[in-house]
Design a protein around this motif. Structure first.
Motif, PDB file in Angstrom:
ATOM      1  N   UNK A 293      60.101  36.726  85.397  1.00 12.84           N
ATOM      2  CA  UNK A 293      59.296  35.568  85.005  1.00 12.84           C
ATOM      3  C   UNK A 293      60.087  34.297  85.282  1.00 12.84           C
ATOM      4  N   UNK A 294      59.441  33.345  85.924  1.00 12.29           N
ATOM      5  CA  UNK A 294      60.067  32.054  86.226  1.00 12.29           C
ATOM      6  C   UNK A 294      59.231  30.940  85.620  1.00 12.29           C
ATOM      7  N   UNK A 295      59.893  29.835  85.345  1.00 18.80           N
ATOM      8  CA  UNK A 295      59.225  28.633  84.868  1.00 18.80           C
ATOM      9  C   UNK A 295      58.887  27.799  86.099  1.00 18.80           C
ATOM     10  N   UNK A 296      57.600  27.707  86.393  1.00 18.65           N
ATOM     11  CA  UNK A 296      57.146  26.924  87.530  1.00 18.65           C
ATOM     12  C   UNK A 296      56.313  25.766  86.985  1.00 18.65           C
ATOM     13  N   UNK A 297      56.888  24.591  87.008  1.00 13.61           N
ATOM     14  CA  UNK A 297      56.227  23.393  86.477  1.00 13.61           C
ATOM     15  C   UNK A 297      55.752  23.588  85.035  1.00 13.61           C
ATOM     16  N   UNK A 298      56.589  24.211  84.223  1.00 16.42           N
ATOM     17  CA  UNK A 298      56.270  24.400  82.810  1.00 16.42           C
ATOM     18  C   UNK A 298      55.350  25.569  82.518  1.00 16.42           C
ATOM     19  N   UNK A 299      55.092  26.406  83.513  1.00 14.10           N
ATOM     20  CA  UNK A 299      54.204  27.559  83.327  1.00 14.10           C
ATOM     21  C   UNK A 299      54.924  28.842  83.726  1.00 14.10           C
ATOM     22  N   UNK A 300      54.658  29.924  82.972  1.00  9.96           N
ATOM     23  CA  UNK A 300      55.234  31.230  83.288  1.00  9.96           C
ATOM     24  C   UNK A 300      54.551  31.798  84.529  1.00  9.96           C
ATOM     25  N   UNK A 301      55.376  32.303  85.446  1.00  7.56           N
ATOM     26  CA  UNK A 301      54.836  32.997  86.612  1.00  7.56           C
ATOM     27  C   UNK A 301      55.736  34.162  86.974  1.00  7.56           C
ATOM     28  N   UNK A 302      55.114  35.272  87.325  1.00  3.42           N
ATOM     29  CA  UNK A 302      55.854  36.451  87.766  1.00  3.42           C
ATOM     30  C   UNK A 302      55.821  36.571  89.289  1.00  3.42           C
ATOM     31  N   UNK A 303      55.024  35.751  89.945  1.00  7.95           N
ATOM     32  CA  UNK A 303      54.988  35.750  91.396  1.00  7.95           C
ATOM     33  C   UNK A 303      53.946  36.635  92.036  1.00  7.95           C
ATOM     34  N   UNK A 304      53.062  37.222  91.249  1.00  4.93           N
ATOM     35  CA  UNK A 304      52.029  38.092  91.793  1.00  4.93           C
ATOM     36  C   UNK A 304      50.673  37.386  91.891  1.00  4.93           C
ATOM     37  N   UNK A 305      50.408  36.497  90.954  1.00  2.58           N
ATOM     38  CA  UNK A 305      49.133  35.763  90.894  1.00  2.58           C
ATOM     39  C   UNK A 305      49.421  34.440  90.214  1.00  2.58           C
ATOM     40  N   UNK A 306      48.989  33.335  90.804  1.00  2.00           N
ATOM     41  CA  UNK A 306      49.318  32.026  90.232  1.00  2.00           C
ATOM     42  C   UNK A 306      48.115  31.310  89.621  1.00  2.00           C
ATOM     43  N   UNK A 307      46.952  31.928  89.655  1.00  2.00           N
ATOM     44  CA  UNK A 307      45.752  31.274  89.149  1.00  2.00           C
ATOM     45  C   UNK A 307      45.529  31.463  87.659  1.00  2.00           C
ATOM     46  N   UNK A 308      44.376  30.996  87.204  1.00  2.00           N
ATOM     47  CA  UNK A 308      44.006  31.084  85.794  1.00  2.00           C
ATOM     48  C   UNK A 308      42.572  31.563  85.598  1.00  2.00           C
ATOM     49  N   UNK A 309      41.982  32.205  86.592  1.00  2.00           N
ATOM     50  CA  UNK A 309      40.569  32.553  86.462  1.00  2.00           C
ATOM     51  C   UNK A 309      40.250  34.041  86.620  1.00  2.00           C
ATOM     52  N   UNK A 310      41.032  34.782  87.385  1.00  2.00           N
ATOM     53  CA  UNK A 310      40.701  36.179  87.691  1.00  2.00           C
ATOM     54  C   UNK A 310      40.944  37.077  86.480  1.00  2.00           C
ATOM     55  N   UNK A 311      39.951  37.894  86.172  1.00  2.00           N
ATOM     56  CA  UNK A 311      40.073  38.895  85.110  1.00  2.00           C
ATOM     57  C   UNK A 311      40.531  40.193  85.782  1.00  2.00           C
ATOM     58  N   UNK A 312      41.681  40.754  85.362  1.00  2.00           N
ATOM     59  CA  UNK A 312      42.178  41.985  85.984  1.00  2.00           C
ATOM     60  C   UNK A 312      41.216  43.162  85.822  1.00  2.00           C
ATOM     61  N   UNK A 313      41.292  44.086  86.756  1.00  2.00           N
ATOM     62  CA  UNK A 313      40.445  45.273  86.751  1.00  2.00           C
ATOM     63  C   UNK A 313      41.077  46.396  85.932  1.00  2.00           C
ATOM     64  N   UNK A 314      40.232  47.203  85.305  1.00  2.00           N
ATOM     65  CA  UNK A 314      40.728  48.374  84.573  1.00  2.00           C
ATOM     66  C   UNK A 314      40.649  49.636  85.431  1.00  2.00           C
ATOM     67  N   UNK A 315      40.196  49.497  86.683  1.00  2.00           N
ATOM     68  CA  UNK A 315      40.056  50.673  87.550  1.00  2.00           C
ATOM     69  C   UNK A 315      40.859  50.596  88.838  1.00  2.00           C
ATOM     70  N   UNK A 316      41.380  49.432  89.196  1.00  2.00           N
ATOM     71  CA  UNK A 316      42.163  49.324  90.425  1.00  2.00           C
ATOM     72  C   UNK A 316      43.302  48.332  90.238  1.00  2.00           C
ATOM     73  N   UNK A 317      44.304  48.462  91.085  1.00  2.00           N
ATOM     74  CA  UNK A 317      45.464  47.588  91.040  1.00  2.00           C
ATOM     75  C   UNK A 317      45.072  46.204  91.542  1.00  2.00           C
TER      76      UNK A 317
END
Length: 144
Positions: A53-77
């Motif tokens: 986890x990195x601090x990118x402009x005051x926000x946590x990011x792991x580097x996999x997804x940078x948005x704030x809208x997508x709801x993760x799936x319970x059936x696929x990666x």
């Protein structure tokens, strides 16, 4: 695993903010995550992803997804699934394996996070549905 109290989680969040730029669980190189790859059909374990986890402009990011809208799936990666699992895990919420599939463990961790946010503010701020969506992502990314 013993339950972590809200006070302990808030303390961890404050410590995270104080550390600033990087926390690792474990500290290994980023693994490229697919936007959408099928989950294992034959019960074979899904790939486990590393979390830094990195601090990118005051926000946590792991580097996999940078948005704030997508709801993760319970059936696929999904990249959003890996991102949410990493952030929750670093904050002390038990997501199980970070595999990008937002299953029952991840949803339970997210419900606890949403409940803790509501308790922290003393009112309903987030709907407790167990899914990181447009309403919850900003709170997941926030450094407290």
């Amino acid at each position: 695993m013993p339950r972590t109290t809200t006070r302990q989680r808030v303390s961890l969040l404050l410590a995270t903010a104080a550390l600033g730029t990087a926390l690792a669980v474990p500290a290994t190189a980023y693994a490229a995550a697919p936007q959408s790859a099928p989950a294992s059909a034959a019960g074979v374990a899904a790939k486990a992803y590393s979390c830094t986890i990195k601090n990118v402009n005051g926000h946590k990011q792991a580097g996999y997804y940078s948005g704030n809208t997508v709801v993760p799936s319970s059936t696929k990666v999904t990249s959003a699934g890996i991102e949410a699992q990493c952030i929750l895990k670093v904050m002390g919420y038990p997501t199980g394996t970070v595999d990008g599939i937002f299953g029952k463990n991840s949803k339970a961790a997210m419900r606890q996070f949403q409940t803790d946010v509501n308790n922290y503010y003393g009112r309903k701020v987030l709907t407790v549905d167990g899914l990181p969506g447009p309403q919850s992502w900003p709170y997941l990314r926030k450094f407290w």
